[in-house]
Motif scaffolding. Structure first.
Motif, mmCIF file in Angstrom:
data_model
loop_
_atom_site.group_PDB
_atom_site.id
_atom_site.type_symbol
_atom_site.label_atom_id
_atom_site.label_comp_id
_atom_site.label_asym_id
_atom_site.label_seq_id
_atom_site.Cartn_x
_atom_site.Cartn_y
_atom_site.Cartn_z
ATOM 1 N N THR A 15 0.765 -1.148 -0.052
ATOM 2 C CA THR A 15 0.378 -0.184 -0.142
ATOM 3 C C THR A 15 1.112 1.153 0.482
ATOM 4 O O THR A 15 1.737 1.142 0.884
ATOM 5 C CB THR A 15 -1.016 0.301 0.953
ATOM 6 O OG1 THR A 15 -1.208 -1.798 1.827
ATOM 7 C CG2 THR A 15 -1.994 0.918 1.273
ATOM 8 N N PRO A 20 -9.682 6.839 1.649
ATOM 9 C CA PRO A 20 -9.461 7.612 2.810
ATOM 10 C C PRO A 20 -10.078 6.916 4.106
ATOM 11 O O PRO A 20 -11.444 7.347 3.581
ATOM 12 C CB PRO A 20 -9.087 8.980 2.297
ATOM 13 C CG PRO A 20 -9.158 9.612 2.011
ATOM 14 C CD PRO A 20 -10.258 7.820 0.576
ATOM 15 N N GLY A 75 -2.736 5.514 -1.154
ATOM 16 C CA GLY A 75 -4.028 5.143 -1.126
ATOM 17 C C GLY A 75 -4.470 3.742 -2.123
ATOM 18 O O GLY A 75 -4.742 3.011 -1.931
ATOM 19 N N TYR A 118 -5.432 5.085 6.355
ATOM 20 C CA TYR A 118 -5.150 3.592 5.898
ATOM 21 C C TYR A 118 -5.513 2.752 6.128
ATOM 22 O O TYR A 118 -5.149 1.893 5.588
ATOM 23 C CB TYR A 118 -4.349 3.567 3.585
ATOM 24 C CG TYR A 118 -4.867 4.482 3.340
ATOM 25 C CD1 TYR A 118 -6.227 4.819 2.164
ATOM 26 C CD2 TYR A 118 -3.804 5.920 3.290
ATOM 27 C CE1 TYR A 118 -6.244 6.486 1.820
ATOM 28 C CE2 TYR A 118 -4.628 7.454 2.951
ATOM 29 C CZ TYR A 118 -5.730 6.958 1.297
ATOM 30 O OH TYR A 118 -5.969 8.419 0.458
ATOM 31 N N LEU A 128 -7.603 2.997 -2.685
ATOM 32 C CA LEU A 128 -8.287 2.402 -1.073
ATOM 33 C C LEU A 128 -8.310 3.953 -0.987
ATOM 34 O O LEU A 128 -8.565 4.946 -0.783
ATOM 35 C CB LEU A 128 -7.244 2.525 0.200
ATOM 36 C CG LEU A 128 -6.979 1.505 -0.459
ATOM 37 C CD1 LEU A 128 -5.815 0.881 0.965
ATOM 38 C CD2 LEU A 128 -7.976 -0.212 -0.100
#
Ligand SMILES: [Zn+2]
Length: 271
Positions: free
Chosen positions: A5, A267, A250, A49, A265
């Motif tokens: 990530t 937040p 993200g 995250y 992703l």
């Protein structure tokens, strides 16, 4: 499955001070949790995250430039439960631990004392981290002690090329890795000393007999940011045939035996 990530994708002084792209480095979830190059914002972005920094087992710092090491002490504090229990491994360049002519050490004695182990490895050194093995790789950067790595995992090797000029042996160190994460700071025709440009990465990939399954470009400098890194990625993909992604805050890569998948992703709302 290995999960990577990104807590940022920026690099270089102007992107760092403006935060046009965040600069938190990236997190690897393998048999252990490893944080790589905790630049400014690493701690805040980890929480954003939902990557609990208290669950870290190791921190890797490629060199003593602030866009790579700014948050290293606070990440050590998180990894050690507030510097209260001895835990975790730090793998870092000489400059991070000892400083150099222009930089103080990046880690205080207080923080060193709560670590279980500290490695200041040379290229070729092998370090076991849980079920994975990290092989240290060389760089040619303005911090001459800069190091990268190749992480051997059950689903293939993950290579990290941090700030470096292009040099022939760099290819040998990373040839055959399944996933390549590289600091491609500059766009086509705009190379600068000690950093990779689009042209350098294309040159390297073209010469690789065994190309990676995917490339992720990160450490995007201001010129790259405004040249449009997605266009550069498309160009790299077109001329080399290697699937190329642009990292961003993200951005997550999921590496399994059968495939490499990606997603971005959202937040968390509380920060
Ligand atoms: Zn640097």
């Amino acid at each position: 499955m290995i999960e990577i990530t990104f807590l940022g994708s920026g690099g270089g002084r102007f992107i760092t001070i403006t935060q046009f792209r965040s600069t938190g480095g990236f997190h690897i979830r393998a048999s252990r949790n490893i944080y790589v190059d905790p630049g400014p914002g690493a701690l805040v972005r980890s929480w954003r995250y939902k990557l609990d920094p208290r669950k870290l087992d190791a921190i890797f710092v490629s060199h003593r430039h602030v866009d790579h090491c700014n948050d290293v002490e606070v990440m050590i504090e998180a990894m050690t439960g507030g510097a209260l229990k001895k835990h975790g491994t730090l793998i870092a360049s000489k400059s991070v631990i000892y400083g150099d002519e222009t930089h103080t050490p990046a880690v205080s004695k207080y923080h060193m004392d709560v670590l279980e182990s500290i490695y200041i490895p040379e290229p070729g050194s092998k370090i076991a981290i849980g079920d994975e093995e990290m092989i240290i790789t060389p760089s040619q950067h303005s911090d001459p002690t800069t190091i990268g790595f190749r992480l051997k995992t059950s689903v293939g090797d993950i290579s990290y090329i941090p700030d470096t000029a292009y040099f022939e042996e760099l290819r040998d160190w990373h040839e055959g890795a399944r996933l390549l994460i590289a600091a491609v700071t500059r766009p086509r025709d705009m190379g600068i000393p000690y950093h990779l440009s689009t042209d350098d990465i294309v040159d390297m990939l073209k010469k690789m007999e065994k190309k990676p399954e995917a490339l992720i470009i990160s450490h995007i400098g201001m010129k790259m940011h405004f040249a449009n890194p997605y266009k550069e990625a498309k160009y790299i993909e077109n001329v080399t045939g290697v699937k190329t992604y642009v990292a961003k805050e993200g951005f997550r890569v999921m590496m399994e035996k059968e495939r490499i998948a990606v997603r971005t992703l959202r937040p968390a709302r509380f920060v």
